[in-house]
Design a protein around this motif. Structure first.
Motif, PDB file in Angstrom:
ATOM      1  N   LEU A  68      29.581  30.607  34.931  1.00  0.00           N
ATOM      2  CA  LEU A  68      30.055  29.372  34.961  1.00  0.00           C
ATOM      3  C   LEU A  68      30.455  28.383  33.751  1.00  0.00           C
ATOM      4  O   LEU A  68      31.062  27.634  33.618  1.00  0.00           O
ATOM      5  CB  LEU A  68      29.517  28.558  35.981  1.00  0.00           C
ATOM      6  N   GLN A  69      29.720  29.043  32.656  1.00  0.00           N
ATOM      7  CA  GLN A  69      29.499  28.313  31.705  1.00  0.00           C
ATOM      8  C   GLN A  69      30.840  28.007  30.761  1.00  0.00           C
ATOM      9  O   GLN A  69      31.439  27.268  30.285  1.00  0.00           O
ATOM     10  CB  GLN A  69      28.368  28.701  30.508  1.00  0.00           C
ATOM     11  N   ASP A  70      31.465  29.280  30.755  1.00  0.00           N
ATOM     12  CA  ASP A  70      32.821  29.388  30.059  1.00  0.00           C
ATOM     13  C   ASP A  70      33.963  30.370  30.579  1.00  0.00           C
ATOM     14  O   ASP A  70      34.806  30.700  29.819  1.00  0.00           O
ATOM     15  CB  ASP A  70      32.613  29.802  28.452  1.00  0.00           C
ATOM     16  N   ARG A  71      33.696  31.011  31.750  1.00  0.00           N
ATOM     17  CA  ARG A  71      34.729  31.983  32.407  1.00  0.00           C
ATOM     18  C   ARG A  71      34.773  31.457  33.942  1.00  0.00           C
ATOM     19  O   ARG A  71      35.002  32.255  34.552  1.00  0.00           O
ATOM     20  CB  ARG A  71      33.775  33.253  32.367  1.00  0.00           C
ATOM     21  N   VAL A  72      35.361  30.231  34.152  1.00  0.00           N
ATOM     22  CA  VAL A  72      35.629  29.759  35.248  1.00  0.00           C
ATOM     23  C   VAL A  72      36.945  30.178  35.582  1.00  0.00           C
ATOM     24  O   VAL A  72      37.889  29.850  34.492  1.00  0.00           O
ATOM     25  CB  VAL A  72      35.334  28.252  35.401  1.00  0.00           C
ATOM     26  N   PRO A  73      37.340  30.530  36.541  1.00  0.00           N
ATOM     27  CA  PRO A  73      38.969  30.871  36.752  1.00  0.00           C
ATOM     28  C   PRO A  73      39.530  29.509  36.459  1.00  0.00           C
ATOM     29  O   PRO A  73      39.247  28.614  37.104  1.00  0.00           O
ATOM     30  CB  PRO A  73      38.953  31.418  38.164  1.00  0.00           C
ATOM     31  N   SER A  74      40.672  29.628  35.884  1.00  0.00           N
ATOM     32  CA  SER A  74      41.656  28.211  35.678  1.00  0.00           C
ATOM     33  C   SER A  74      42.264  28.134  36.847  1.00  0.00           C
ATOM     34  O   SER A  74      42.774  28.573  37.815  1.00  0.00           O
ATOM     35  CB  SER A  74      42.321  28.574  34.717  1.00  0.00           C
ATOM     36  N   SER A  75      42.798  26.672  37.125  1.00  0.00           N
ATOM     37  CA  SER A  75      43.686  26.131  38.082  1.00  0.00           C
ATOM     38  C   SER A  75      44.905  25.966  37.628  1.00  0.00           C
ATOM     39  O   SER A  75      45.163  25.668  36.456  1.00  0.00           O
ATOM     40  CB  SER A  75      43.252  24.749  38.849  1.00  0.00           C
ATOM     41  N   PRO A  76      45.968  26.288  38.599  1.00  0.00           N
ATOM     42  CA  PRO A  76      47.505  26.058  38.141  1.00  0.00           C
ATOM     43  C   PRO A  76      47.654  24.536  37.419  1.00  0.00           C
ATOM     44  O   PRO A  76      47.073  23.608  38.302  1.00  0.00           O
ATOM     45  CB  PRO A  76      48.113  26.473  39.070  1.00  0.00           C
ATOM     46  N   PHE A  77      48.242  24.270  36.528  1.00  0.00           N
ATOM     47  CA  PHE A  77      48.559  22.875  36.032  1.00  0.00           C
ATOM     48  C   PHE A  77      49.300  21.939  37.110  1.00  0.00           C
ATOM     49  O   PHE A  77      48.858  20.883  37.103  1.00  0.00           O
ATOM     50  CB  PHE A  77      49.482  22.893  34.744  1.00  0.00           C
ATOM     51  N   ALA A  78      49.980  22.514  37.904  1.00  0.00           N
ATOM     52  CA  ALA A  78      50.555  21.715  38.943  1.00  0.00           C
ATOM     53  C   ALA A  78      49.406  21.133  39.889  1.00  0.00           C
ATOM     54  O   ALA A  78      49.592  19.944  40.293  1.00  0.00           O
ATOM     55  CB  ALA A  78      51.738  22.416  39.644  1.00  0.00           C
ATOM     56  N   ASP A  79      48.632  21.998  40.107  1.00  0.00           N
ATOM     57  CA  ASP A  79      47.265  21.467  41.030  1.00  0.00           C
ATOM     58  C   ASP A  79      46.666  20.413  40.277  1.00  0.00           C
ATOM     59  O   ASP A  79      46.256  19.596  40.952  1.00  0.00           O
ATOM     60  CB  ASP A  79      46.417  22.493  41.429  1.00  0.00           C
ATOM     61  N   VAL A  80      46.547  20.549  39.144  1.00  0.00           N
ATOM     62  CA  VAL A  80      45.529  19.505  38.320  1.00  0.00           C
ATOM     63  C   VAL A  80      46.344  18.419  38.276  1.00  0.00           C
ATOM     64  O   VAL A  80      46.121  17.148  38.071  1.00  0.00           O
ATOM     65  CB  VAL A  80      45.452  20.204  36.912  1.00  0.00           C
TER      66      VAL A  80
END
Length: 86
Positions: A68-80
């Motif tokens: 979780l420190q540096d490899r968290v799956p990213s969220s789509p920019f539209a959701d953010v």
């Protein structure tokens, strides 16, 4: 009840109490990681904190949650962007 099950399992599986907990931690650590990733937000920060406390956290949890420190799956920019706009 937990102590009773622990004693039953240690006798049936012929493993020591410490080995039982090590096995339980190794089995549950990936499930905790997946749950935290699914919940996102503050839970990820909590998992990061737990992973940073190797002095009080069992090693399988530290190993699993350190992702979780540096490899968290990213969220789509539209959701953010939608979350920020709200």
């Amino acid at each position: 009840a937990i102590l009773w099950w622990t004693s039953v399992l240690t006798r049936r599986l012929r493993i020591r109490g410490g080995q039982l907990w090590d096995t339980a931690y190794a089995i549950t650590a990936p499930f905790i990681y997946e749950s935290i990733v699914g919940l996102r937000g503050l839970w990820i920060k909590t998992g990061q904190f737990i992973a940073s406390r190797a002095d009080v956290t069992p090693e399988p949890f530290v190993r699993s949650l350190s992702r979780l420190q540096d490899r968290v799956p990213s969220s789509p920019f539209a959701d953010v962007a939608a979350a920020i706009a709200d």
